[in-house]
Design a protein around this motif. Structure first.
Motif, PDB file in Angstrom:
ATOM      1  N   PHE A 202      -1.464  -1.641   7.423  1.00 47.02           N
ATOM      2  CA  PHE A 202      -0.126  -1.071   7.497  1.00 47.02           C
ATOM      3  C   PHE A 202       0.866  -2.042   6.875  1.00 47.02           C
ATOM      4  O   PHE A 202       0.696  -3.252   6.951  1.00 47.02           O
ATOM      5  CB  PHE A 202       0.286  -0.819   8.950  1.00 47.02           C
ATOM      6  CG  PHE A 202      -0.560   0.191   9.668  1.00 47.02           C
ATOM      7  CD1 PHE A 202      -0.256   1.544   9.604  1.00 47.02           C
ATOM      8  CD2 PHE A 202      -1.660  -0.207  10.402  1.00 47.02           C
ATOM      9  CE1 PHE A 202      -1.035   2.476  10.263  1.00 47.02           C
ATOM     10  CE2 PHE A 202      -2.449   0.712  11.067  1.00 47.02           C
ATOM     11  CZ  PHE A 202      -2.128   2.063  11.004  1.00 47.02           C
ATOM     12  N   THR A 203       1.907  -1.504   6.269  1.00 49.54           N
ATOM     13  CA  THR A 203       2.997  -2.329   5.763  1.00 49.54           C
ATOM     14  C   THR A 203       4.219  -1.455   5.605  1.00 49.54           C
ATOM     15  O   THR A 203       4.102  -0.230   5.441  1.00 49.54           O
ATOM     16  CB  THR A 203       2.641  -2.988   4.424  1.00 49.54           C
ATOM     17  OG1 THR A 203       3.696  -3.871   4.031  1.00 49.54           O
ATOM     18  CG2 THR A 203       2.428  -1.955   3.322  1.00 49.54           C
ATOM     19  N   GLU A 204       5.407  -2.065   5.660  1.00 50.03           N
ATOM     20  CA  GLU A 204       6.616  -1.304   5.368  1.00 50.03           C
ATOM     21  C   GLU A 204       7.103  -1.581   3.954  1.00 50.03           C
ATOM     22  O   GLU A 204       8.149  -1.070   3.555  1.00 50.03           O
ATOM     23  CB  GLU A 204       7.707  -1.619   6.388  1.00 50.03           C
ATOM     24  CG  GLU A 204       8.207  -3.038   6.397  1.00 50.03           C
ATOM     25  CD  GLU A 204       9.300  -3.254   7.437  1.00 50.03           C
ATOM     26  OE1 GLU A 204      10.053  -2.308   7.726  1.00 50.03           O
ATOM     27  OE2 GLU A 204       9.396  -4.373   7.964  1.00 50.03           O
ATOM     28  N   PHE A 205       6.341  -2.366   3.193  1.00 49.43           N
ATOM     29  CA  PHE A 205       6.750  -2.721   1.844  1.00 49.43           C
ATOM     30  C   PHE A 205       6.132  -1.770   0.818  1.00 49.43           C
ATOM     31  O   PHE A 205       4.949  -1.451   0.893  1.00 49.43           O
ATOM     32  CB  PHE A 205       6.353  -4.161   1.529  1.00 49.43           C
ATOM     33  CG  PHE A 205       7.041  -5.163   2.424  1.00 49.43           C
ATOM     34  CD1 PHE A 205       8.379  -5.463   2.249  1.00 49.43           C
ATOM     35  CD2 PHE A 205       6.353  -5.782   3.449  1.00 49.43           C
ATOM     36  CE1 PHE A 205       9.021  -6.373   3.086  1.00 49.43           C
ATOM     37  CE2 PHE A 205       6.976  -6.689   4.290  1.00 49.43           C
ATOM     38  CZ  PHE A 205       8.318  -6.986   4.105  1.00 49.43           C
ATOM     39  N   PRO A 206       6.915  -1.331  -0.164  1.00 49.12           N
ATOM     40  CA  PRO A 206       6.397  -0.421  -1.196  1.00 49.12           C
ATOM     41  C   PRO A 206       5.260  -1.038  -2.005  1.00 49.12           C
ATOM     42  O   PRO A 206       5.029  -2.259  -1.969  1.00 49.12           O
ATOM     43  CB  PRO A 206       7.627  -0.173  -2.078  1.00 49.12           C
ATOM     44  CG  PRO A 206       8.799  -0.431  -1.193  1.00 49.12           C
ATOM     45  CD  PRO A 206       8.366  -1.564  -0.296  1.00 49.12           C
ATOM     46  N   LEU A 207       4.549  -0.204  -2.723  1.00 50.41           N
ATOM     47  CA  LEU A 207       3.456  -0.668  -3.571  1.00 50.41           C
ATOM     48  C   LEU A 207       3.956  -1.719  -4.558  1.00 50.41           C
ATOM     49  O   LEU A 207       5.078  -1.633  -5.055  1.00 50.41           O
ATOM     50  CB  LEU A 207       2.847   0.507  -4.333  1.00 50.41           C
ATOM     51  CG  LEU A 207       2.196   1.599  -3.489  1.00 50.41           C
ATOM     52  CD1 LEU A 207       1.693   2.730  -4.399  1.00 50.41           C
ATOM     53  CD2 LEU A 207       1.051   1.041  -2.657  1.00 50.41           C
ATOM     54  N   GLY A 208       3.111  -2.691  -4.814  1.00 49.51           N
ATOM     55  CA  GLY A 208       3.447  -3.730  -5.783  1.00 49.51           C
ATOM     56  C   GLY A 208       4.332  -4.837  -5.256  1.00 49.51           C
ATOM     57  O   GLY A 208       4.597  -5.804  -5.972  1.00 49.51           O
ATOM     58  N   THR A 209       4.785  -4.746  -4.008  1.00 47.61           N
ATOM     59  CA  THR A 209       5.653  -5.791  -3.450  1.00 47.61           C
ATOM     60  C   THR A 209       4.876  -7.086  -3.274  1.00 47.61           C
ATOM     61  O   THR A 209       3.836  -7.099  -2.599  1.00 47.61           O
ATOM     62  CB  THR A 209       6.231  -5.362  -2.090  1.00 47.61           C
ATOM     63  OG1 THR A 209       6.948  -4.134  -2.245  1.00 47.61           O
ATOM     64  CG2 THR A 209       7.160  -6.436  -1.543  1.00 47.61           C
ATOM     65  N   PRO A 210       5.325  -8.196  -3.849  1.00 47.77           N
ATOM     66  CA  PRO A 210       4.587  -9.456  -3.729  1.00 47.77           C
ATOM     67  C   PRO A 210       4.740 -10.054  -2.334  1.00 47.77           C
ATOM     68  O   PRO A 210       5.676  -9.716  -1.600  1.00 47.77           O
ATOM     69  CB  PRO A 210       5.234 -10.348  -4.788  1.00 47.77           C
ATOM     70  CG  PRO A 210       6.627  -9.819  -4.905  1.00 47.77           C
ATOM     71  CD  PRO A 210       6.529  -8.334  -4.699  1.00 47.77           C
ATOM     72  N   PRO A 211       3.858 -10.979  -1.968  1.00 43.66           N
ATOM     73  CA  PRO A 211       3.907 -11.597  -0.636  1.00 43.66           C
ATOM     74  C   PRO A 211       4.927 -12.732  -0.573  1.00 43.66           C
ATOM     75  O   PRO A 211       4.572 -13.903  -0.436  1.00 43.66           O
ATOM     76  CB  PRO A 211       2.478 -12.111  -0.437  1.00 43.66           C
ATOM     77  CG  PRO A 211       2.003 -12.424  -1.824  1.00 43.66           C
ATOM     78  CD  PRO A 211       2.628 -11.375  -2.712  1.00 43.66           C
ATOM     79  N   LEU A 212       6.194 -12.398  -0.655  1.00 45.95           N
ATOM     80  CA  LEU A 212       7.246 -13.412  -0.602  1.00 45.95           C
ATOM     81  C   LEU A 212       7.369 -13.965   0.812  1.00 45.95           C
ATOM     82  O   LEU A 212       7.132 -13.261   1.801  1.00 45.95           O
ATOM     83  CB  LEU A 212       8.573 -12.806  -1.046  1.00 45.95           C
ATOM     84  CG  LEU A 212       8.600 -12.200  -2.460  1.00 45.95           C
ATOM     85  CD1 LEU A 212       9.974 -11.616  -2.766  1.00 45.95           C
ATOM     86  CD2 LEU A 212       8.214 -13.241  -3.505  1.00 45.95           C
ATOM     87  N   SER A 213       7.767 -15.229   0.919  1.00 44.26           N
ATOM     88  CA  SER A 213       7.807 -15.895   2.226  1.00 44.26           C
ATOM     89  C   SER A 213       8.720 -15.173   3.215  1.00 44.26           C
ATOM     90  O   SER A 213       8.438 -15.122   4.412  1.00 44.26           O
ATOM     91  CB  SER A 213       8.249 -17.350   2.066  1.00 44.26           C
ATOM     92  OG  SER A 213       9.530 -17.425   1.460  1.00 44.26           O
ATOM     93  N   GLY A 214       9.812 -14.604   2.738  1.00 48.15           N
ATOM     94  CA  GLY A 214      10.737 -13.922   3.626  1.00 48.15           C
ATOM     95  C   GLY A 214      10.201 -12.639   4.223  1.00 48.15           C
ATOM     96  O   GLY A 214      10.766 -12.103   5.186  1.00 48.15           O
TER      97      GLY A 214
END
Length: 382
Positions: A202-214
């Motif tokens: 599960f994630t709330e981030f759209p496709l292609g979103t990189p794993p940024l620290s924030g």
């Protein structure tokens, strides 16, 4: 889980992909206008709601998105994935009750009613061998008792938590700080397939979103929100695992901590939590006793997880079977415990030759009963 791009799904995805329109703003808009469709239908008026960023106002009024909704949906469905939106019948019950539930969840599979009885297990990415073994054993025990194990798919304790549930044939859910299609961390490629087969992502981030620290502190509230309680195994004083624990407290969840060696940096986080009132954990029973009063029926299928049945799942199970062990395997398993033992010592204690001991240990490892550590040391898992 939504698998068709109807008008409601299109509206939710449009809001999700609107630049600078955060989750809390989406929740406020939907609450004010009544639905995602109503927000999009009245986007000029909606853009005037107080508290929105300037770019969010402009994007919402113009119907601007970070990428076309049709493209996002096509790529999502091409992989067999879908969306779960707030208010859907299969939206996770536990998560719905937090202060800021994700308006839109990208999911590889739909949650199940049994996921109501879930425990999150988190900890250090640079965990000790003992911490990894303990976590895997703990989560295997939880999974055998019908508990879904939730974690963040990071290296270290998170990965051990997923592996333990999978090894026991249980269910595990992973919450990502990136898009579903982003393989992170890369060393977990094999584990990713196993999690897909025993639960999902599960994630709330759209496709292609990189794993940024924030993204990870934001993700942590979902990890704790999916669960009835959070267990911290190893963590430094500034670990992100403590953010998950704080989220759990804010959400009214139970917080558990596994004590470690005094003075060890990885023990600072759990010991801080213990001083603040977290429940001490030495075994799965310590967790299950606390969670029994929290079990409630699932909203979606009340008969699927009745309180009595959920509580019964917490009753101690019989000892694991010995997997039709040979006499040599049985003897070696009896010599192993939670402390690593060198293969030479096992040879001396058992009186067996190196070839016989090595063959038996290999068989036990294949059966999931022991784990080989660096330097030809072995530990018992069950």
């Amino acid at each position: 889980m939504r698998t068709e791009l109807d008008e409601s799904t299109r509206a939710w995805l449009t809001l999700k992909l609107t630049p600078e329109l955060g989750n809390i703003s989406v929740l406020r808009l939907v609450k004010r206008f009544g639905s995602a469709e109503a927000v999009c239908a009245a986007r000029t008026e909606a853009a005037q709601m107080p508290g929105l960023r300037r770019e969010a106002r402009e994007s919402l009024a113009a119907g601007r998105t970070t990428r076309p909704v049709e493209d996002e949906w096509r790529d999502l469905r091409h992989r067999g994935w879908g969306l779960i939106c707030l208010g859907d019948p299969d939206y996770p019950n536990n998560l719905e009750n937090i202060a800021d539930p994700p308006a839109v969840l990208y999911a590889t599979s739909a949650p199940e009613p049994r996921d109501l009885v879930a425990v999150a297990v988190v900890g250090s990415r640079s965990a000790s061998p003992m911490g990894l073994i303990f976590t895997e054993r703990l989560c295997a025990d939880l999974a055998r008792r019908g508990v879904t194990v939730v974690s963040g798919f990071a290296l270290g304790i998170d990965s051990a938590a997923h592996r333990g549930a999978i090894r026991a044939g249980g269910r595990t859910l992973a919450v990502l700080g990136c898009g579903l299609d982003v393989l992170y961390p890369r060393p977990n490629a094999d584990l990713r397939a196993a999690v897909m087969a025993h639960g999902g992502f599960f994630t709330e981030f759209p496709l292609g979103t990189p794993p940024l620290s924030g993204h990870f502190p934001q993700r942590n509230r979902i990890i704790s929100g999916l669960a009835l309680g959070v267990v911290v195994v190893e963590a430094t004083a500034k670990s992100g695992s403590l953010i998950t624990a704080r989220s759990a407290l804010e959400q009214g969840r139970e917080v558990f901590a596994v004590p470690g060696t005094a003075g060890n940096l990885r023990s600072l986080g759990p010991h801080l939590l213990l001083r603040q009132g977290a429940a001490l954990v030495e075994s799965a029973d310590d967790i299950l006793e606390h969670l029994k009063p929290l079990i409630r029926p699932s909203r979606t299928t009340p008969s699927a997880v009745p309180p009595a049945a959920a509580a019964a799942a917490f009753e101690p199970e019989e000892s694991p079977s010995e997997h039709n062990l040979s006499p040599v395997e049985t003897a070696l398993l009896g010599l192993l415990g939670q402390e690593p033992v060198h293969v030479d010592r096992l040879c001396a204690q058992s009186g067996l030759g190196a070839a016989a001991v090595t063959a038996a240990l290999t068989a036990l490892e294949i059966k999931g009963l022991v784990r080989q550590m660096p330097g030809k040391y072995f530990m018992r898992l069950l």
